[in-house]
Design a protein around this motif. Structure first.
Motif, PDB file in Angstrom:
ATOM      1  N   THR A 119      35.190  34.945  46.082  1.00  0.00           N
ATOM      2  CA  THR A 119      34.682  35.122  44.729  1.00  0.00           C
ATOM      3  C   THR A 119      35.859  35.398  43.809  1.00  0.00           C
ATOM      4  O   THR A 119      37.027  35.236  44.202  1.00  0.00           O
ATOM      5  CB  THR A 119      33.705  36.305  44.676  1.00  0.00           C
TER       6      THR A 119
ATOM      7  N   ALA B  48      36.993  38.205  43.064  1.00  0.00           N
ATOM      8  CA  ALA B  48      37.823  39.255  43.674  1.00  0.00           C
ATOM      9  C   ALA B  48      38.838  38.661  44.642  1.00  0.00           C
ATOM     10  O   ALA B  48      40.011  39.075  44.670  1.00  0.00           O
ATOM     11  CB  ALA B  48      36.928  40.261  44.399  1.00  0.00           C
ATOM     12  N   SER B  49      38.406  37.695  45.452  1.00  0.00           N
ATOM     13  CA  SER B  49      39.316  37.084  46.426  1.00  0.00           C
ATOM     14  C   SER B  49      40.384  36.256  45.743  1.00  0.00           C
ATOM     15  O   SER B  49      41.562  36.288  46.126  1.00  0.00           O
ATOM     16  CB  SER B  49      38.514  36.209  47.391  1.00  0.00           C
TER      17      SER B  49
ATOM     18  N   SER C 288      42.961  38.536  44.299  1.00  0.00           N
ATOM     19  CA  SER C 288      43.834  39.095  45.332  1.00  0.00           C
ATOM     20  C   SER C 288      44.936  38.111  45.706  1.00  0.00           C
ATOM     21  O   SER C 288      46.112  38.481  45.817  1.00  0.00           O
ATOM     22  CB  SER C 288      43.008  39.470  46.572  1.00  0.00           C
TER      23      SER C 288
ATOM     24  N   SER D 100      40.969  42.478  41.286  1.00  0.00           N
ATOM     25  CA  SER D 100      40.329  42.246  42.583  1.00  0.00           C
ATOM     26  C   SER D 100      39.577  43.482  43.057  1.00  0.00           C
ATOM     27  O   SER D 100      38.425  43.407  43.503  1.00  0.00           O
ATOM     28  CB  SER D 100      41.378  41.842  43.615  1.00  0.00           C
TER      29      SER D 100
ATOM     30  N   ARG E 150      35.329  43.629  43.499  1.00  0.00           N
ATOM     31  CA  ARG E 150      34.889  43.396  44.877  1.00  0.00           C
ATOM     32  C   ARG E 150      33.790  44.363  45.293  1.00  0.00           C
ATOM     33  O   ARG E 150      33.824  45.550  44.960  1.00  0.00           O
ATOM     34  CB  ARG E 150      36.060  43.535  45.849  1.00  0.00           C
TER      35      ARG E 150
ATOM     36  N   TYR F 255      33.038  44.143  52.698  1.00  0.00           N
ATOM     37  CA  TYR F 255      34.365  43.544  52.839  1.00  0.00           C
ATOM     38  C   TYR F 255      35.431  44.641  52.840  1.00  0.00           C
ATOM     39  O   TYR F 255      36.391  44.623  52.078  1.00  0.00           O
ATOM     40  CB  TYR F 255      34.619  42.542  51.696  1.00  0.00           C
TER      41      TYR F 255
ATOM     42  N   HIS G 277      39.378  44.861  51.152  1.00  0.00           N
ATOM     43  CA  HIS G 277      39.512  45.881  50.120  1.00  0.00           C
ATOM     44  C   HIS G 277      40.669  46.821  50.456  1.00  0.00           C
ATOM     45  O   HIS G 277      41.485  47.170  49.592  1.00  0.00           O
ATOM     46  CB  HIS G 277      38.204  46.663  49.996  1.00  0.00           C
TER      47      HIS G 277
ATOM     48  N   THR H 133      43.980  45.010  49.874  1.00  0.00           N
ATOM     49  CA  THR H 133      44.284  44.849  48.448  1.00  0.00           C
ATOM     50  C   THR H 133      44.787  46.152  47.855  1.00  0.00           C
ATOM     51  O   THR H 133      45.730  46.173  47.051  1.00  0.00           O
ATOM     52  CB  THR H 133      43.037  44.359  47.687  1.00  0.00           C
TER      53      THR H 133
END
Length: 468
Positions: free
Chosen positions: A346, A348-349, A352, A374, A378, A383, A387, A390
């Protein structure tokens, strides 16, 4: 000196009897498999089978053809160990002859999986190979056609088996995201080498069912590779990735093949092979062009940005990141394949990966902004591993900017969230904390010394992923 007498191969004899074959029928079955693999064995006859039973080892690839022929007849996967051709649990002869790209993927998957399960040192000692990254995309159609001609056996494989593998994949994948690659890694491998490998050798009522089974098997094999990668078993991970790629090819699932190429690119860039990572990510885009969904295409594109960044090319990095943003903006979650939804690719990914690309270019302010984005976007619960990683990357970037107190705060948060996560990458992040703090020497403030002590205790407790 007297020659050591050969020992009669009772295992092979028992298998031939179970197949209800004469020696001539066995030889004919071996010749048929060899022909499918463009390897004529016209001289293979009942006398050869008699020699094998008396203890003579089949030459070249013949042991693989023999195992494949018996597997088809019995409807379950057999390998040279099961036939007494490779003794004990020593798979070394098979592994030395393992072709990265040329053999039937189901058999090579079984060979790698059995070695992983039975020989601890195999996973630990398997070497990461740059030669294996030269993917023969131009010859894959012929390889896939050969695989389709090889289907057979008596076991009926259909929708219920496909759905069963899909359900197991969902369970394993969700656990992996929450608890890390070291959690239940060998359970995935065991399932692959028993149920899944057997299904791949079965008889399918339609080519559609065959493609679907090979596709979900490719996803499961990819997961085995990803778990090995997260456990820092890089040579082993690469072997599973190659098998996943080949299974996806036989399924004619180009987007899934691209997803696996993307994982290989991720591994390559993490190991410092920037140009190879760029080549793999570019291949993922080219191979899946016109068939991949927007989010999948964005995932492949952002890995090209990582490759460009590793090659110190800021203009192409920026262009790739902007392109990936636009591609993801047009995506609809409901229209994306299961492997995109499961991996949680998404905003967030993407942020990152963008943060890591900008970090590699030396743009620390830009990297920090993306990593903060990110973390803020997230859903950390399902996940937890990514997380954690990151947060660790954010702290590292802040430390590089001279903001130690903020970095220590986020490193402490990192260690809070990684409790219960079995991940080689997470353990590497803890080791990095100690390395970065050691650079301050006697000037290290008290609040940072407390973190260093916490990291030291964490590593002493053996908080690293288990390959078993």
């Amino acid at each position: 000196m007297a020659r050591t007498p050969r020992r009669r191969n009772e295992k092979l004899l028992e298998m031939i009897k179970e197949c209800r074959w004469s020696y001539e029928a066995c030889a004919a079955a071996v010749r048929a498999v060899a022909r499918e693999n463009r390897d004529a064995l016209p001289s293979c006859d009942r006398s050869h089978v008699g020699h094998w039973v008396s203890g003579v080892k089949p030459s070249g690839s013949t042991s693989r053809y023999l195992a494949e022929a018996i597997s088809r007849r019995l409807g379950r996967v057999m390998n040279p160990i099961d036939l007494g051709i490779v003794e004990g649990s020593n798979l070394e002869p098979d592994l030395r002859g393992l072709d990265w790209w040329g053999h039937a993927p189901a058999i090579d998957l079984l060979t790698v999986g059995r070695a992983d399960l039975e020989r601890r040192e195999f996973g630990l000692n398997a070497l990461y190979s740059l030669a294996a990254l030269v993917v023969p995309l131009d010859s894959w159609q012929e390889v896939a056609d050969r695989g389709r001609r090889a289907q057979g056996g008596d076991a009926a494989v259909g929708r219920s088996e496909i759905d069963a593998v899909r359900d197991m994949l969902d369970v394993f994948s969700k656990a992996d995201e929450r608890f890390g690659g070291g959690h239940a890694r060998l359970a995935v491998v065991q399932y692959l080498t028993s149920d899944v490998a057997g299904y791949l050798q079965g008889r399918f009522s339609s080519d559609s069912d065959r493609r679907d089974m090979f596709s979900v098997a490719a996803e499961m094999t990819y997961l085995a590779g990803w778990k090995a990668f997260d456990s820092s078993l890089h040579g082993l991970a690469q072997r599973y990735y190659v098998q996943a790629l080949r299974l996806a090819n036989e399924a004619d699932d180009r987007p899934l093949a691209g997803f696996t190429l993307r994982a290989m690119a991720h591994q390559a860039v993490d190991l410092g092979h920037g140009s190879e990572a760029l080549q793999l990510a570019t291949s993922a885009l080219e191979w899946s062009k016109g068939r991949a969904t927007p989010a999948a295409t964005a995932l492949f594109t952002v890995l090209t940005a990582r490759g460009h960044a590793a090659s110190s090319d800021p203009l192409r990095t920026s262009t790739a990141l902007l392109t990936a943003e636009a591609q993801l903006a047009s995506a609809s979650v409901d229209d994306e394949p299961t492997w995109i939804r499961t991996s949680g690719f998404t905003e967030a990914s993407l942020a990152s990966q963008a943060g890591q690309a900008l970090r590699d270019l030396g743009d620390l302010a830009g990297a920090e902004a993306q990593l903060r984005r990110s973390i803020a976007t997230r859903n950390a619960g399902p996940y937890r591993r990514i997380h954690t990683l990151t947060l660790a990357n954010l702290a590292d970037v802040q430390c590089s900017q001279g903001r130690l107190r903020e970095a220590v705060g986020n490193w402490n948060h990192t260690m809070d969230t990684m409790e219960g996560v079995k991940s080689g990458r997470a353990s590497a992040a803890v080791r990095n904390i100690r390395t970065r703090l050691s650079n301050f020497g006697p000037r290290l403030p008290a609040f940072a010394k407390q973190l260093d002590q916490r990291a030291t205790a964490h590593l002493r407790q053996g908080n690293s992923p288990s390959s078993r």
